[in-house]
Design an enzyme around this catalytic site. Structure first.
Site, PDB file in Angstrom:
ATOM      1  N   TYR A  12      14.109  28.486  20.363  1.00 39.92           N
ATOM      2  CA  TYR A  12      12.865  27.756  20.076  1.00 39.92           C
ATOM      3  C   TYR A  12      11.657  28.692  20.092  1.00 39.92           C
ATOM      4  CZ  TYR A  12       9.143  24.280  21.119  1.00 39.92           C
ATOM      5  OH  TYR A  12       7.995  23.524  21.138  1.00 39.92           O
ATOM      6  N   LEU A  34      23.778  32.787  19.805  1.00 36.00           N
ATOM      7  CA  LEU A  34      23.857  31.426  19.258  1.00 36.00           C
ATOM      8  C   LEU A  34      24.505  30.452  20.252  1.00 36.00           C
ATOM      9  CD1 LEU A  34      24.750  32.185  15.515  1.00 36.00           C
ATOM     10  CD2 LEU A  34      22.479  31.985  16.579  1.00 36.00           C
ATOM     11  N   ASP A  59      25.812  39.251  22.446  1.00 38.43           N
ATOM     12  CA  ASP A  59      25.438  38.910  23.820  1.00 38.43           C
ATOM     13  C   ASP A  59      24.617  40.058  24.407  1.00 38.43           C
ATOM     14  OD1 ASP A  59      27.411  37.977  26.779  1.00 38.43           O
ATOM     15  OD2 ASP A  59      25.283  38.427  26.530  1.00 38.43           O
ATOM     16  N   SER A 125       8.292  31.513  33.866  1.00 41.87           N
ATOM     17  CA  SER A 125       8.035  30.068  33.804  1.00 41.87           C
ATOM     18  C   SER A 125       7.145  29.634  34.956  1.00 41.87           C
ATOM     19  CB  SER A 125       9.379  29.317  33.889  1.00 41.87           C
ATOM     20  OG  SER A 125       9.176  27.939  34.109  1.00 41.87           O
ATOM     21  N   TYR A 150      18.047  27.689  38.175  1.00 47.10           N
ATOM     22  CA  TYR A 150      17.353  28.208  36.982  1.00 47.10           C
ATOM     23  C   TYR A 150      16.019  28.824  37.394  1.00 47.10           C
ATOM     24  CZ  TYR A 150      14.132  28.432  33.164  1.00 47.10           C
ATOM     25  OH  TYR A 150      13.168  28.877  32.296  1.00 47.10           O
ATOM     26  N   LYS A 154      14.377  32.999  37.442  1.00 48.06           N
ATOM     27  CA  LYS A 154      13.087  33.513  36.943  1.00 48.06           C
ATOM     28  C   LYS A 154      12.359  34.285  38.044  1.00 48.06           C
ATOM     29  CE  LYS A 154      13.462  32.138  32.766  1.00 48.06           C
ATOM     30  NZ  LYS A 154      13.642  33.103  31.676  1.00 48.06           N
ATOM     31  N   ASN A 200      13.862  17.436  27.733  1.00 49.42           N
ATOM     32  CA  ASN A 200      12.400  17.534  27.817  1.00 49.42           C
ATOM     33  C   ASN A 200      11.718  16.335  27.157  1.00 49.42           C
ATOM     34  OD1 ASN A 200      12.978  20.988  27.408  1.00 49.42           O
ATOM     35  ND2 ASN A 200      12.102  20.115  29.254  1.00 49.42           N
ATOM     36  N   ARG A 232       1.202  17.496  33.298  1.00 53.83           N
ATOM     37  CA  ARG A 232       1.730  18.787  32.853  1.00 53.83           C
ATOM     38  C   ARG A 232       0.725  19.479  31.932  1.00 53.83           C
ATOM     39  NH1 ARG A 232       4.665  17.597  36.225  1.00 53.83           N
ATOM     40  NH2 ARG A 232       6.960  17.588  36.327  1.00 53.83           N
ATOM     41  N   PRO A 296      14.189  12.928  40.382  1.00 52.20           N
ATOM     42  CA  PRO A 296      14.191  13.817  41.550  1.00 52.20           C
ATOM     43  C   PRO A 296      13.832  15.252  41.159  1.00 52.20           C
ATOM     44  CG  PRO A 296      16.176  12.462  41.517  1.00 52.20           C
ATOM     45  CD  PRO A 296      15.473  12.216  40.203  1.00 52.20           C
ATOM     46  N   ASP A 298      10.951  16.400  40.323  1.00 53.21           N
ATOM     47  CA  ASP A 298       9.779  16.560  39.443  1.00 53.21           C
ATOM     48  C   ASP A 298       8.561  17.043  40.228  1.00 53.21           C
ATOM     49  OD1 ASP A 298      10.050  14.072  36.792  1.00 53.21           O
ATOM     50  OD2 ASP A 298      10.207  16.254  36.772  1.00 53.21           O
TER      51      ASP A 298
HETATM   52  P1  NAD Z   1      16.281  28.439  23.722  1.00 54.60           P
HETATM   53  O1  NAD Z   1      17.522  28.043  24.418  1.00 54.60           O
HETATM   54  O2  NAD Z   1      15.838  27.702  22.518  1.00 54.60           O
HETATM   55  O3  NAD Z   1      16.348  29.995  23.325  1.00 54.60           O
HETATM   56  C1  NAD Z   1      17.069  30.911  24.090  1.00 54.60           C
HETATM   57  C2  NAD Z   1      17.965  31.663  23.100  1.00 54.60           C
HETATM   58  O4  NAD Z   1      18.674  32.665  23.805  1.00 54.60           O
HETATM   59  C3  NAD Z   1      18.998  30.754  22.434  1.00 54.60           C
HETATM   60  O5  NAD Z   1      18.926  30.926  21.033  1.00 54.60           O
HETATM   61  C4  NAD Z   1      20.348  31.251  22.981  1.00 54.60           C
HETATM   62  O6  NAD Z   1      21.374  31.164  22.006  1.00 54.60           O
HETATM   63  C5  NAD Z   1      20.008  32.692  23.316  1.00 54.60           C
HETATM   64  N1  NAD Z   1      20.806  33.306  24.381  1.00 54.60           N
HETATM   65  C6  NAD Z   1      21.065  32.828  25.624  1.00 54.60           C
HETATM   66  N2  NAD Z   1      21.803  33.723  26.315  1.00 54.60           N
HETATM   67  C7  NAD Z   1      21.985  34.802  25.503  1.00 54.60           C
HETATM   68  C8  NAD Z   1      22.657  36.044  25.644  1.00 54.60           C
HETATM   69  N3  NAD Z   1      23.293  36.371  26.762  1.00 54.60           N
HETATM   70  N4  NAD Z   1      22.653  36.906  24.604  1.00 54.60           N
HETATM   71  C9  NAD Z   1      22.001  36.592  23.439  1.00 54.60           C
HETATM   72  N5  NAD Z   1      21.356  35.417  23.235  1.00 54.60           N
HETATM   73  C10 NAD Z   1      21.355  34.546  24.276  1.00 54.60           C
HETATM   74  O7  NAD Z   1      15.144  28.436  24.833  1.00 54.60           O
HETATM   75  P2  NAD Z   1      13.557  28.630  24.668  1.00 54.60           P
HETATM   76  O8  NAD Z   1      12.925  27.329  24.978  1.00 54.60           O
HETATM   77  O9  NAD Z   1      13.253  29.333  23.406  1.00 54.60           O
HETATM   78  O10 NAD Z   1      13.271  29.615  25.915  1.00 54.60           O
HETATM   79  C11 NAD Z   1      13.188  30.991  25.701  1.00 54.60           C
HETATM   80  C12 NAD Z   1      12.869  31.618  27.053  1.00 54.60           C
HETATM   81  O11 NAD Z   1      11.691  31.023  27.597  1.00 54.60           O
HETATM   82  C13 NAD Z   1      13.956  31.417  28.109  1.00 54.60           C
HETATM   83  O12 NAD Z   1      14.033  32.606  28.886  1.00 54.60           O
HETATM   84  C14 NAD Z   1      13.425  30.279  28.963  1.00 54.60           C
HETATM   85  O13 NAD Z   1      13.905  30.343  30.290  1.00 54.60           O
HETATM   86  C15 NAD Z   1      11.947  30.543  28.913  1.00 54.60           C
HETATM   87  N6  NAD Z   1      11.132  29.346  29.154  1.00 54.60           N
HETATM   88  C16 NAD Z   1      11.311  28.246  28.366  1.00 54.60           C
HETATM   89  C17 NAD Z   1      10.532  27.096  28.612  1.00 54.60           C
HETATM   90  C18 NAD Z   1      10.718  25.851  27.796  1.00 54.60           C
HETATM   91  O14 NAD Z   1      10.330  24.774  28.274  1.00 54.60           O
HETATM   92  N7  NAD Z   1      11.252  25.939  26.603  1.00 54.60           N
HETATM   93  C19 NAD Z   1       9.584  27.108  29.624  1.00 54.60           C
HETATM   94  C20 NAD Z   1       9.427  28.258  30.391  1.00 54.60           C
HETATM   95  C21 NAD Z   1      10.216  29.378  30.139  1.00 54.60           C
HETATM   96  C1  WQD Z   2       7.719  16.739  31.440  1.00 56.06           C
HETATM   97  C2  WQD Z   2       7.253  15.435  32.055  1.00 56.06           C
HETATM   98  C3  WQD Z   2       8.935  14.292  33.337  1.00 56.06           C
HETATM   99  C4  WQD Z   2      11.561  13.344  29.981  1.00 56.06           C
HETATM  100  C5  WQD Z   2      10.947  21.634  32.391  1.00 56.06           C
HETATM  101  C6  WQD Z   2      11.608  22.618  33.299  1.00 56.06           C
HETATM  102  C7  WQD Z   2      10.804  23.892  33.347  1.00 56.06           C
HETATM  103  C8  WQD Z   2      10.533  24.401  31.943  1.00 56.06           C
HETATM  104  C9  WQD Z   2       9.879  23.340  31.107  1.00 56.06           C
HETATM  105  C10 WQD Z   2      12.132  26.131  31.404  1.00 56.06           C
HETATM  106  C11 WQD Z   2       7.767  15.257  33.478  1.00 56.06           C
HETATM  107  C12 WQD Z   2       8.518  13.473  32.120  1.00 56.06           C
HETATM  108  C13 WQD Z   2      10.506  13.822  30.732  1.00 56.06           C
HETATM  109  C14 WQD Z   2      11.746  11.949  29.861  1.00 56.06           C
HETATM  110  C15 WQD Z   2       9.814  11.598  31.233  1.00 56.06           C
HETATM  111  N1  WQD Z   2      11.720  24.839  31.305  1.00 56.06           N
HETATM  112  N2  WQD Z   2       9.660  12.954  31.342  1.00 56.06           N
HETATM  113  N3  WQD Z   2      10.866  11.115  30.497  1.00 56.06           N
HETATM  114  O1  WQD Z   2      10.179  19.011  33.883  1.00 56.06           O
HETATM  115  O2  WQD Z   2       7.798  19.756  33.342  1.00 56.06           O
HETATM  116  O3  WQD Z   2       9.701  21.315  32.923  1.00 56.06           O
HETATM  117  O4  WQD Z   2      10.762  22.189  31.107  1.00 56.06           O
HETATM  118  O5  WQD Z   2      11.574  27.031  31.956  1.00 56.06           O
HETATM  119  O6  WQD Z   2      11.540  24.845  34.080  1.00 56.06           O
HETATM  120  O7  WQD Z   2      11.636  22.077  34.592  1.00 56.06           O
HETATM  121  O8  WQD Z   2       9.403  19.320  31.490  1.00 56.06           O
HETATM  122  O9  WQD Z   2       9.665  17.948  29.469  1.00 56.06           O
HETATM  123  O10 WQD Z   2      11.409  17.748  31.322  1.00 56.06           O
HETATM  124  O11 WQD Z   2       9.136  16.803  31.651  1.00 56.06           O
HETATM  125  O12 WQD Z   2       9.029  10.825  31.815  1.00 56.06           O
HETATM  126  O13 WQD Z   2      12.695  11.433  29.209  1.00 56.06           O
HETATM  127  O14 WQD Z   2       7.791  14.348  31.299  1.00 56.06           O
HETATM  128  O15 WQD Z   2       9.089  13.477  34.472  1.00 56.06           O
HETATM  129  O16 WQD Z   2       6.763  14.627  34.232  1.00 56.06           O
HETATM  130  P1  WQD Z   2       9.246  19.762  33.020  1.00 56.06           P
HETATM  131  P2  WQD Z   2       9.991  17.948  30.920  1.00 56.06           P
END
Ligand code: NAD
Ligand code: WQD
Length: 339
Positions: A12, A34, A59, A125, A150, A154, A200, A232, A296, A298
């Site tokens: 993403y 992938l 990988d 994060s 998770y 980080k 999410n 948020r 739980p 949150d």
């Molecule tokens: P995502 O799952 O869409 O993208 C991660 C990509 O990494 C995927 O395409 C997956 O196939 C690839 N991947 C995983 N392990 C791999 C490996 N060992 N080798 C090669 N490719 C690998 O997730 P995202 O939302 O794009 O998140 C990207 C980064 O941002 C992650 O590190 C995630 O922890 C961090 N992050 C995401 C969020 C969020 O809410 N999306 C929030 C905070 C931090």
């Molecule tokens: C947002 C708000 C839920 C779904 C998570 C991970 C965090 C990061 C970002 C990777 C919250 C509420 C959600 C639903 C709802 N990911 N909600 N009904 O929990 O803030 O963060 O994603 O790094 O590590 O914890 O994001 O989108 O899950 O929730 O009411 O069906 O929406 O309670 O308040 P969150 P979220």
């Protein structure tokens, strides 16, 4: 043109960052196994940029894969997105998360040192803050006990980077602590592709509006917040992608070992209900939602203080919450039209 390796670049945030890298004069080299994405994203990227980016399916835990990349390309910097990110799954399969999220960073750092690649942007994060006592959250806010394996991966990765730079390793690192990434590219050619039931909020909203899900459940409205639902900081994924460009450019001027952390958020706190209302406004349709029990673990409320990234990296968000909802909805509709 400088080549930047994006691990997890088919994901993403990585895919949106590939677009902004290209638009800023860098050439993205995408490495992805992938495991949580599909190669169709490359078509979307080509449709937006007119360029078929180099893609290596592999990988990033595999040193041989990385070594082949540095044989084929002169890499100037790395953005490390690759990780597993499901909070829930991490509590069921913690070793899977430690192996991938921590293990891949260790392999990457070893490879970077061998290849004398110095610039690294790491995906961290806001989860490392847990429930902050003071809001908005600044980077000086002490990190809390992780709510999940998770979140702990980080924190551990951040600690590894701090210690590695302290050892005077020839590396310059920025960790970006993302708040809640939402939205999709305004072209609707790329966006979030949650596999299975979305964890999410925003993809659950758009799938409910598209009729894929029957209704959205709001996880609690009895919190100490303006309307009782959690608060948020929703940041548009294109704004988030831009922060990575600013971070890379900032690092390229450095000559000494360097480590800094930056929050990346809109700087605004919005409740779940406000997010729903924003969606209803831009989509022109009522969302089918009910109020359910709290989820739980949150965090009740969190949003970023973005002073540091604005002043040091010269970054600021351009998209609003309504923009994010509009782009997410357009992306969902575009998905529905795909053959
Ligand atoms: P995502 O799952 O869409 O993208 C991660 C990509 O990494 C995927 O395409 C997956 O196939 C690839 N991947 C995983 N392990 C791999 C490996 N060992 N080798 C090669 N490719 C690998 O997730 P995202 O939302 O794009 O998140 C990207 C980064 O941002 C992650 O590190 C995630 O922890 C961090 N992050 C995401 C969020 C969020 O809410 N999306 C929030 C905070 C931090
Ligand atoms: C947002 C708000 C839920 C779904 C998570 C991970 C965090 C990061 C970002 C990777 C919250 C509420 C959600 C639903 C709802 N990911 N909600 N009904 O929990 O803030 O963060 O994603 O790094 O590590 O914890 O994001 O989108 O899950 O929730 O009411 O069906 O929406 O309670 O308040 P969150 P979220």
């Amino acid at each position: 043109m400088k080549k930047i390796l994006i691990t997890g670049g088919a994901g993403y945030i990585g895919s949106h960052t590939a677009v902004e890298l290209w638009n800023s004069g860098f050439e993205p080299i995408i490495l992805d196994d992938l495991s949580n994405s599909n190669s169709g994203v490359l078509d979307g990227l080509e449709s937006i940029t007119g360029k078929r980016f180099t893609f290596i399916q592999g990988d990033c835990n595999d040193l041989a894969v990385l070594e082949q990349i540095s044989k084929d390309h002169h890499i100037s910097g790395v953005i490390h997105f690759a990780a597993f990110k499901s909070v829930g799954e991490s509590t069921q399969l913690p070793l899977k998360y430690y192996k991938n999220n921590v293990g891949s960073l260790l392999v990457l750092l070893d490879w970077m040192a061998r290849q004398e690649i110095k610039d690294l942007v790491f995906s961290s994060s806001c989860t490392v803050y847990g429930q902050p006592e003071v809001l908005p959250v600044t980077e000086a806010t002490p990190r809390q006990e992780a709510e999940s394996p998770y979140g702990n991966t980080k924190k551990i990765c951040e600690d590894i980077l701090v210690d590695y730079v302290k050892s005077k390793a020839p590396i310059r690192v920025i960790s970006l602590r993302y708040f809640n990434p939402v939205g999709a590219h305004p072209s609707s050619k790329i966006g979030e592709l949650p596999l299975g039931v979305p964890q999410n909020l925003v993809p659950y909203i758009t799938q409910t509006a598209a009729g894929i899900r029957e209704k959205l459940t709001v996880f609690g409205n009895d919190y100490d917040t303006p309307d009782g639902s959690c608060v948020r900081d929703y940041i548009h994924v294109v704004d988030l992608a831009d922060a990575h460009i600013k971070a890379l450019s900032f690092l390229s001027d450095k000559t000494e070992p360097f480590y800094e952390v930056f929050n990346v958020g809109s700087g605004n706190g919005n409740t779940v209900l406000e997010a729903i209302y924003a969606f209803e406004k831009v989509s022109g349709q009522a969302l089918n939602y009910v109020i359910g029990p709290r989820r739980p673990g949150d965090v009740v409320k969190t949003w970023a203080d973005t002073t540091k990234i604005r002043e040091v990296l010269g970054w600021s968000p351009k998209f609003s919450l309504e923009d994010s909802m509009r782009d997410s909805w357009n992306w969902q509709k575009a998905l529905g039209e795909r053959k």
